[in-house]
Design an enzyme around this catalytic site. Structure first.
Site, short mmCIF file in Angstrom:
data_model
loop_
_atom_site.label_atom_id
_atom_site.label_comp_id
_atom_site.label_asym_id
_atom_site.label_seq_id
_atom_site.Cartn_x
_atom_site.Cartn_y
_atom_site.Cartn_z
N LYS A 76 0.84 -1.20 0.00
CA LYS A 76 0.00 0.00 0.00
C LYS A 76 0.87 1.25 0.00
CE LYS A 76 -2.50 2.41 3.68
NZ LYS A 76 -1.39 3.26 3.97
N ASN A 77 1.91 1.26 0.85
CA ASN A 77 2.70 2.48 0.97
C ASN A 77 3.67 2.69 -0.18
OD1 ASN A 77 1.33 3.09 3.25
ND2 ASN A 77 2.98 2.61 4.69
N ARG A 123 -3.48 9.67 3.32
CA ARG A 123 -2.25 10.41 3.54
C ARG A 123 -1.44 10.57 2.26
NH1 ARG A 123 0.18 14.06 6.74
NH2 ARG A 123 2.42 13.90 6.48
N ASP A 137 -4.45 7.98 8.56
CA ASP A 137 -4.60 7.47 9.91
C ASP A 137 -4.35 8.53 10.97
OD1 ASP A 137 -5.26 4.85 9.30
OD2 ASP A 137 -3.17 4.30 9.00
N ASP A 141 4.77 1.15 12.05
CA ASP A 141 3.52 0.50 11.65
C ASP A 141 3.35 -0.87 12.31
OD1 ASP A 141 3.63 2.69 9.96
OD2 ASP A 141 2.72 1.65 8.29
#
Ligand code: UD1
Length: 427
Positions: free
Chosen positions: A26-27, A96, A120, A309
């Site tokens: 995802k990041n 984000r 988040d 995380d």
């Protein structure tokens, strides 16, 4: 008071056994999608995770003029010659990573109006390093009416020192610097595998970046980039989630699709907790835990340190380990909010500033709990697997943002987790 919502019922006492495939990170994917803005034409990104943030990022790109087609795990992004410099659609506030359009828009258009991002609630997330980096390249940057506003006559390479190896600031500065005149050196740059991934993709597009994966990135500016095809790296955070799940449930999980070297420290910590770890080249690993885990200390730091995380999983593991663990959070102070929910589940944990002391208990005890962000939510699921009875986890939309097919995978591996739709939530 009640509200209609979805929750998970997690039945305690599972032992997870089997094989699980991890999808793209995802990041990484969201930043790679933003990088497509740098080149006119169609960029193809494969191994995209099927999570909500990907269509949200597609909406952000559409709002500045791109055509985006999402088909299974493939995203095709067609960037026009003329882009809008205004990225202020409602989608911006939902994640984000939306802020990562700032660097490419400034790089290509020399101007950008980018709505402040969402994401988040894990503590203060300022953008000063992003802005200072753009200023060093010759842009002005202010915050006006909820947007970052940046303009430049032209961008000129510069020496930039980051106060902290921020992932987002490194990405934004990189994506502006690739089209600046001359050479930019970013010192104290982030070294995360996702930074290496974006550097690989940008270099495939014609950028000249050296030093990916080290603290010093050197960017020789070019006048134009071209589209490319790129496969997203596997999600090390999701991979690590499964590794912790195996250790906590005294299970046996083989995790494929993620490079175990991106998890060297994590796997070493689990080894210290008593797990047997086998790695398979760059393609996966196996975690087998026979006995109750032993307490281990954790300190979160930028990569190659232990990722912030993963802190909720460190807390959850410690909560059921034999002995006492000290967990230190150095990146996002508000991440310790998770501990309040763990205490509801019977964890013996307390915080003092950015330290937490967790004394392991034999067994947690089910209770209704609330996910406050993606990783905290997944951490509660793992804790629920080690609790007596049925743990209700609310606000599971957070978990869905990071874990495709989480419930399906858990059930396939031996857990009993139900997604309950439309039940009344106690508020
Ligand atoms: C990314 C990840 C997030 C992860 C974090 C740290 C995405 C979408 N999110 O977030 O999951 O937890 O990296 O690994 O990729 N900071 C400033 N000023 C700035 C920028 C950051 O003070 O201009 C501070 C932040 O408040 C935080 C620290 O730097 O304390 C790290 O932030 P950063 O690495 O930038 O995190 P993100 O890129 O937002």
């Amino acid at each position: 008071m009640t509200a209609m919502s979805e929750h998970f019922d997690v039945h305690g006492g599972a032992r997870l056994v089997g094989e699980v495939e991890v999808v793209g990170a995802k990041n990484s994917v969201l930043k790679l999608m933003a990088a497509a803005l740098l080149a006119e034409g169609t960029t193809t990104i494969t191994n995209c995770p099927q999570i909500l943030d990907v269509p949200l990022m597609a909406d952000v790109l559409r709002s500045v003029g791109c055509e985006v087609v999402l088909d299974g795990d493939t995203a095709k992004i067609t960037t026009p010659a003329e882009l809008s410099h205004r990225a202020d659609s409602p989608a911006m506030g939902k994640l984000r990573a939306s802020v990562c359009v700032l660097g490419p828009l400034v790089g290509r258009l020399k101007q950008a109006v980018v709505a402040l991002p969402g994401g988040d609630a894990i503590g203060s997330r300022p953008l000063d390093m992003h802005q200072n980096g753009l200023r060093a390249l010759g842009a002005t940057s202010t915050i006006e009416h909820g947007c970052v506003v940046a303009t430049a006559d032209h961008l000129k390479g510069a020496q930039i020192w980051l106060d902290f190896p921020s992932v987002g600031a490194t990405e934004n500065i990189l994506m502006a610097a690739v089209l600046a005149e001359g050479t930019t050196v970013i010192d104290n740059a982030a070294r995360e595998p996702e930074i290496v991934d974006i550097c690989v993709m940008l270099n495939q597009m014609g950028a000249k970046i050296e030093g990916a994966g080290t603290s010093t990135l050197t960017v020789h500016g070019v006048t134009e980039l071209h589209p490319t095809e790129h496969r997203v790296i596997g999600d090390r955070i999701v991979g690590a989630t499964w590794a912790f799940a195996a250790a906590m449930t005294r299970g046996d999980l083989t995790v494929k699709g993620v490079n175990p070297h991106h998890l060297d420290l994590v796997l070493e910590k689990l080894r210290m907790a008593g797990a047997e770890i086998t790695t398979f080249g760059e393609s996966g690993f196996r975690v087998v835990q026979h006995d109750r885990p032993k307490a281990v200390d954790f300190v979160t730091l930028p990569y190659p340190g232990f990722a912030t995380d993963l802190q909720p999983f460190a807390v959850a593991l410690s909560a059921v380990s034999e002995g006492t663990s000290m967990i230190t959070e150095n990146v996002y102070e508000a991440r310790f909010r998770f501990i309040e929910e763990m205490v509801r589940l019977g964890a013996d944990a307390r915080t003092d500033g950015h330290h937490a002391v967790v004394r392991g208990v034999e067994r947690l005890s089910s209770a209704p709990v609330w996910a406050s962000d993606i990783r905290a939510g997944a951490g509660l699921v793992l804790a629920g697997l080690c609790a007596d009875g049925v743990t209700e986890i609310w606000d599971v939309f957070h978990i869905d943002r990071g874990y495709p097919y989480f419930v399906e995978n858990l059930n396939r591996l031996g857990a009993r987790v139900e997604r309950v739709v439309g039940a009344a939530e106690r508020c």
